[in-house]
Design a protein around this motif. Structure first.
Motif, PDB file in Angstrom:
ATOM      1  N   GLU A   1     -25.997 -12.180 -28.074  1.00 39.75           N
ATOM      2  CA  GLU A   1     -26.867 -10.952 -27.669  1.00 39.75           C
ATOM      3  C   GLU A   1     -27.958 -10.654 -28.673  1.00 39.75           C
ATOM      4  O   GLU A   1     -29.145 -10.210 -28.021  1.00 39.75           O
ATOM      5  CB  GLU A   1     -25.711  -9.480 -27.838  1.00 39.75           C
ATOM      6  N   ILE A   2     -27.840 -10.672 -29.918  1.00 42.70           N
ATOM      7  CA  ILE A   2     -28.765 -10.422 -30.804  1.00 42.70           C
ATOM      8  C   ILE A   2     -29.865 -11.553 -30.669  1.00 42.70           C
ATOM      9  O   ILE A   2     -31.267 -11.165 -30.422  1.00 42.70           O
ATOM     10  CB  ILE A   2     -28.428 -10.641 -32.240  1.00 42.70           C
ATOM     11  N   LEU A   3     -29.525 -12.689 -30.293  1.00 40.20           N
ATOM     12  CA  LEU A   3     -30.624 -13.710 -29.938  1.00 40.20           C
ATOM     13  C   LEU A   3     -31.334 -13.452 -28.548  1.00 40.20           C
ATOM     14  O   LEU A   3     -32.516 -13.698 -28.548  1.00 40.20           O
ATOM     15  CB  LEU A   3     -29.915 -15.082 -29.970  1.00 40.20           C
ATOM     16  N   GLY A   4     -30.710 -13.332 -27.676  1.00 45.09           N
ATOM     17  CA  GLY A   4     -31.347 -13.059 -26.364  1.00 45.09           C
ATOM     18  C   GLY A   4     -32.055 -11.629 -26.448  1.00 45.09           C
ATOM     19  O   GLY A   4     -33.260 -11.903 -25.850  1.00 45.09           O
ATOM     20  N   TRP A   5     -31.718 -10.431 -27.180  1.00 40.71           N
ATOM     21  CA  TRP A   5     -32.686  -9.586 -27.292  1.00 40.71           C
ATOM     22  C   TRP A   5     -33.930  -9.841 -28.181  1.00 40.71           C
ATOM     23  O   TRP A   5     -35.142  -9.619 -27.818  1.00 40.71           O
ATOM     24  CB  TRP A   5     -31.992  -8.570 -28.088  1.00 40.71           C
ATOM     25  N   SER A   6     -33.791 -10.725 -29.089  1.00 42.44           N
ATOM     26  CA  SER A   6     -34.897 -11.131 -30.051  1.00 42.44           C
ATOM     27  C   SER A   6     -35.641 -11.859 -29.266  1.00 42.44           C
ATOM     28  O   SER A   6     -36.929 -12.083 -29.350  1.00 42.44           O
ATOM     29  CB  SER A   6     -34.438 -11.910 -31.244  1.00 42.44           C
ATOM     30  N   ALA A   7     -35.243 -12.910 -28.493  1.00 42.89           N
ATOM     31  CA  ALA A   7     -36.112 -13.753 -27.411  1.00 42.89           C
ATOM     32  C   ALA A   7     -36.979 -12.805 -26.581  1.00 42.89           C
ATOM     33  O   ALA A   7     -38.169 -12.997 -26.362  1.00 42.89           O
ATOM     34  CB  ALA A   7     -35.351 -14.676 -26.868  1.00 42.89           C
ATOM     35  N   TYR A   8     -36.125 -11.823 -26.074  1.00 40.45           N
ATOM     36  CA  TYR A   8     -36.867 -10.772 -25.137  1.00 40.45           C
ATOM     37  C   TYR A   8     -37.810 -10.153 -25.881  1.00 40.45           C
ATOM     38  O   TYR A   8     -39.318 -10.254 -25.375  1.00 40.45           O
ATOM     39  CB  TYR A   8     -35.994 -10.016 -24.510  1.00 40.45           C
ATOM     40  N   MET A   9     -37.715  -9.566 -26.764  1.00 39.15           N
ATOM     41  CA  MET A   9     -38.660  -9.057 -27.656  1.00 39.15           C
ATOM     42  C   MET A   9     -39.759  -9.790 -28.251  1.00 39.15           C
ATOM     43  O   MET A   9     -41.079  -9.274 -27.922  1.00 39.15           O
ATOM     44  CB  MET A   9     -38.146  -8.477 -28.929  1.00 39.15           C
ATOM     45  N   GLU A  10     -39.673 -10.869 -28.327  1.00 36.74           N
ATOM     46  CA  GLU A  10     -40.561 -11.816 -29.027  1.00 36.74           C
ATOM     47  C   GLU A  10     -41.793 -12.112 -27.719  1.00 36.74           C
ATOM     48  O   GLU A  10     -42.894 -12.356 -28.287  1.00 36.74           O
ATOM     49  CB  GLU A  10     -40.269 -13.057 -29.393  1.00 36.74           C
ATOM     50  N   THR A  11     -41.270 -12.185 -26.631  1.00 36.55           N
ATOM     51  CA  THR A  11     -42.437 -12.284 -25.486  1.00 36.55           C
ATOM     52  C   THR A  11     -42.453 -11.239 -24.732  1.00 36.55           C
ATOM     53  O   THR A  11     -43.324 -11.209 -23.383  1.00 36.55           O
ATOM     54  CB  THR A  11     -41.501 -13.329 -24.638  1.00 36.55           C
TER      55      THR A  11
END
Length: 149
Positions: free
Chosen positions: A94-104
């Motif tokens: 979940e953290i990785l998914g949220w971070s990937a979303y935020m990054e783009t």
């Protein structure tokens, strides 16, 4: 342990892309919080809308995090506290998914597009490669401290 002082009048906080515990924004948030406590935040604001997205995702409060920073904790100590304290426990995926979303993440609504375009026009009107909020923040940090757009 002495309070870590980070002077954001002399250099920018870490890029929002830098991760701690898989979280984007967290090292930047810690830098801004430490600078806020030291009275050296300059133009940077602790608990800005980007920070609020992180707080919303974790369920932690800006005041609680600031209270822990005031104890002089290191990044690794802060991460341990966050992982132990957060009311919204998140799986690493979940953290990785949220971070990937935020990054783009890019502007969504018309008002956000206008703010983004106006900011970009002030910083680097000829740049065509700035597409996300993180791109714009990195550019702003760079230009604000004397870098060329």
């Amino acid at each position: 342990m002495a309070l870590f002082s980070f002077d954001l009048t002399q250099r920018p906080p870490r890029s929002p892309r830098v991760r701690l515990g898989g979280f984007v924004c967290l090292p930047r948030l810690l830098d801004k919080g430490r600078a806020h406590l030291a009275g050296k935040a300059g133009e940077y604001r602790y608990n800005c809308p980007l920070d609020q997205r992180w707080f919303s995702f974790t369920g932690l409060s800006a005041d609680a995090l600031l209270g822990e920073l005031a104890k002089g904790k290191s990044d690794s100590e802060m991460l341990a506290w966050i992982l132990e304290t957060t009311p919204r426990r998140r799986e690493p995926s979940e953290i990785l998914g949220w971070s990937a979303y935020m990054e783009t993440r890019a502007p969504g609504d018309a008002e956000s597009h206008q703010v983004f375009a106006e900011s970009l026009a002030k910083l680097a009107p000829a740049r065509e490669d700035i597409a996300s909020w993180f791109d714009l923040l990195d550019l702003d940090d760079h230009v604000s401290f004397g870098g060329r757009a």
